[in-house]
Scaffold this motif. Sequence first.
Motif, PDB file in Angstrom:
ATOM      1  N   GLU A  11      -6.908  -0.171   2.576  1.00 50.34           N
ATOM      2  CA  GLU A  11      -6.909  -1.603   2.253  1.00 50.34           C
ATOM      3  C   GLU A  11      -6.759  -2.440   3.516  1.00 50.34           C
ATOM      4  O   GLU A  11      -7.713  -2.813   4.153  1.00 50.34           O
ATOM      5  CB  GLU A  11      -5.778  -1.920   1.279  1.00 50.34           C
ATOM      6  N   SER A  12      -5.498  -2.679   3.888  1.00 44.12           N
ATOM      7  CA  SER A  12      -5.276  -3.670   4.928  1.00 44.12           C
ATOM      8  C   SER A  12      -4.828  -3.087   6.258  1.00 44.12           C
ATOM      9  O   SER A  12      -4.698  -3.807   7.223  1.00 44.12           O
ATOM     10  CB  SER A  12      -4.214  -4.645   4.432  1.00 44.12           C
ATOM     11  N   GLU A  13      -4.606  -1.774   6.279  1.00 47.29           N
ATOM     12  CA  GLU A  13      -3.927  -1.292   7.473  1.00 47.29           C
ATOM     13  C   GLU A  13      -4.716  -0.222   8.208  1.00 47.29           C
ATOM     14  O   GLU A  13      -4.137   0.688   8.776  1.00 47.29           O
ATOM     15  CB  GLU A  13      -2.566  -0.737   7.097  1.00 47.29           C
ATOM     16  N   VAL A  14      -6.001  -0.356   8.199  1.00 46.28           N
ATOM     17  CA  VAL A  14      -6.822   0.670   8.825  1.00 46.28           C
ATOM     18  C   VAL A  14      -6.334   0.879  10.255  1.00 46.28           C
ATOM     19  O   VAL A  14      -6.120  -0.061  11.003  1.00 46.28           O
ATOM     20  CB  VAL A  14      -8.305   0.245   8.820  1.00 46.28           C
ATOM     21  N   GLY A  15      -6.115   2.132  10.597  1.00 43.25           N
ATOM     22  CA  GLY A  15      -5.702   2.417  11.962  1.00 43.25           C
ATOM     23  C   GLY A  15      -4.201   2.469  12.133  1.00 43.25           C
ATOM     24  O   GLY A  15      -3.711   2.993  13.111  1.00 43.25           O
ATOM     25  N   ASP A  16      -3.449   1.947  11.182  1.00 38.39           N
ATOM     26  CA  ASP A  16      -1.996   1.985  11.326  1.00 38.39           C
ATOM     27  C   ASP A  16      -1.451   3.326  10.868  1.00 38.39           C
ATOM     28  O   ASP A  16      -1.980   3.954   9.976  1.00 38.39           O
ATOM     29  CB  ASP A  16      -1.348   0.899  10.467  1.00 38.39           C
ATOM     30  N   HIS A 333       3.450  -6.749  -2.594  1.00 40.35           N
ATOM     31  CA  HIS A 333       2.161  -6.040  -2.585  1.00 40.35           C
ATOM     32  C   HIS A 333       1.205  -6.633  -1.542  1.00 40.35           C
ATOM     33  O   HIS A 333       0.922  -7.829  -1.559  1.00 40.35           O
ATOM     34  CB  HIS A 333       1.508  -6.099  -3.973  1.00 40.35           C
ATOM     35  N   GLY A 334       0.751  -5.782  -0.640  1.00 38.04           N
ATOM     36  CA  GLY A 334      -0.198  -6.225   0.378  1.00 38.04           C
ATOM     37  C   GLY A 334       0.421  -7.066   1.488  1.00 38.04           C
ATOM     38  O   GLY A 334      -0.251  -7.433   2.448  1.00 38.04           O
ATOM     39  N   ARG A 335       1.693  -7.381   1.357  1.00 35.26           N
ATOM     40  CA  ARG A 335       2.327  -8.243   2.373  1.00 35.26           C
ATOM     41  C   ARG A 335       3.517  -7.573   3.038  1.00 35.26           C
ATOM     42  O   ARG A 335       3.978  -8.002   4.093  1.00 35.26           O
ATOM     43  CB  ARG A 335       2.809  -9.540   1.704  1.00 35.26           C
TER      44      ARG A 335
END
Length: 576
Positions: A11-16, A333-335
């Motif tokens: 979702e939002s954290e590609v690479g993390d 969620h997401g944050r």
Amino acid sequence: MSRDYIVHNDESEVGDIVWWKESVVYQIYPSSFKDSDGDGYGDLQGIYEKLDYLENLGVDVIWLCPIYDSPGHDNGYDIRDYYGILRKYGTMEDFDRLLAEAHKRGLKIMMDLVLNHTSDEHAWFAESRSSKMNPKRDYYIWRSGKNGQVPNNWESYFGGSVWKHDPETNEYYLHLYSEQQPDLNWNNAQMAEEMYEMVHWWLEKGVDGFRFDAVAHIAKAEGLPSAHNPDNLPVVPAYQLFSNLEQVHSILKKLNNMILKPYGPMTVGETSGLGPEQALAYVGTDRDELNMVFQFEHMFIDAKSSGIGKWNYKEWKLTDLKEIMSRWQTVLHGRGWNANYMGNHDQPRPVSRFGDDGKYRVRSAQMLATWMLTLEGTPYIYQGEEIGMTNVAFPNIEQYRDIETKNYFNHYIGQGKSKHEVMQAIWLKSRDNARTPMQWDETEHAGFTQGQPWIQVNDNYPEINVADAESDPQSILHYYRKLIALRKQHKVLIYGAYELLLPDDPDIYAYTRTLDDEQMLVILNFRGHEPEMHWPEGWTSEHAKLIISNVSRRYSTDEGAIQLQPYEARVYRKQR
Ligand code: NOJ
């Protein structure tokens, strides 16, 4: 067994690196886990011997409650030396061996670190109290009295004033907890530097994370003003004057940027007194502070007020519990990211508090486990939850060990409350409920020690113990194993968006988790009776595949309505 923890949330954290999101944490209270040398206290070697057990359970991270050198007034939360191991737990070599062996097995270790206060036997405090001119005077918070009275009206978490008079220099020092736990002064840059260096030292040693104890309180309101006190009481709860203040965030940002970040540890802060919106200030992805916080809203659901008000019991409502948990699930969620727990070393046993520790002990403990393992956020399991350990009710205060419990008893007996009334509150809320030794088998002292345990074992150990649970395929322990494995197998249970169903139902807690085209439905009956519910919109019995339940026999076909057994839990996966 070796595991690859580096996974990517598409979702939002590609690479993390988000290994800590996919981990399940197991909390160990070292004194009560396993004693290897017969002195009656659990120890590091005892933990070492139980690594197989933890590995088989499927957990990823061990959170070790404090193991540092300490006089033990608050069981290690009063640290005398941050660089030393408490003798009765072992040596630094024992710790290194434990860490190495854990790592070899793919298990991580998270330390419990107290930044808010030290022991009054810490070398800094000895110096600090010795003279007003001592260079370490300012490492702690000293004030002179006001007309022979304490400097302000703040009430300590453990009862009484937060101030203790010290005859040495005729000033008072501040302690939010016991008087043996003086608060550090984070305005002192040198003290802060020494703390950062200490955190760095543990990271260099290879530990994988930290639980920062009482971190919400490391900053106090400027000028230490008294709290509003319309009734003119000697002391009053003043939590808003020492919780979650702006300065806490600047300290954590610095700690993270300077010390933590290069090592990527898992971090969780203990932060009472906030809701999810304020929690974002700690865990928001844009904040650069902590990965998670432990919130307390659900822990005060059965109390008339928070903090020290915990002793005044109030019936709790499932609708309130759902409202609180759902708010945290949706706001973060997401944050940010949640830390989900239902018990720990400071709380009553969940099966006694939220389930039924009598007739439906097994079933209700399994239901509660289903809840914890299917929420968004990292699940924390406290030792003994996986076998459904229960509260204790020792008849005499002498059998209790916890400083908070003893202070409460003395204070209220002193005020004229009856022993019966005070003991009732202690049976419900004492922290010792969770601190009785881990019940390993049915031999003497539950196989916890060959000696005399430091606190009595719960009498129910012949029926509730690990050996017994291992041999019973229907046990809570086996159910936990299945749940943990299931969570790892289905990313939707980790990352999926949460939606509460039936918010007003007084008995059933139901929700869905959705990730892309995957959906799960979780149904939990929190009652000893048999409520029913209808299939939620978009779900039918033909398209719902039951992936886990704590009830093996179905009593109805569930076509029209779902008929739940007492404390039944079900997780369905939607079939495409
Ligand atoms: C929170 C810890 O969990 C608790 O056990 C301790 O007494 C206080 N902080 C003070 O360190």
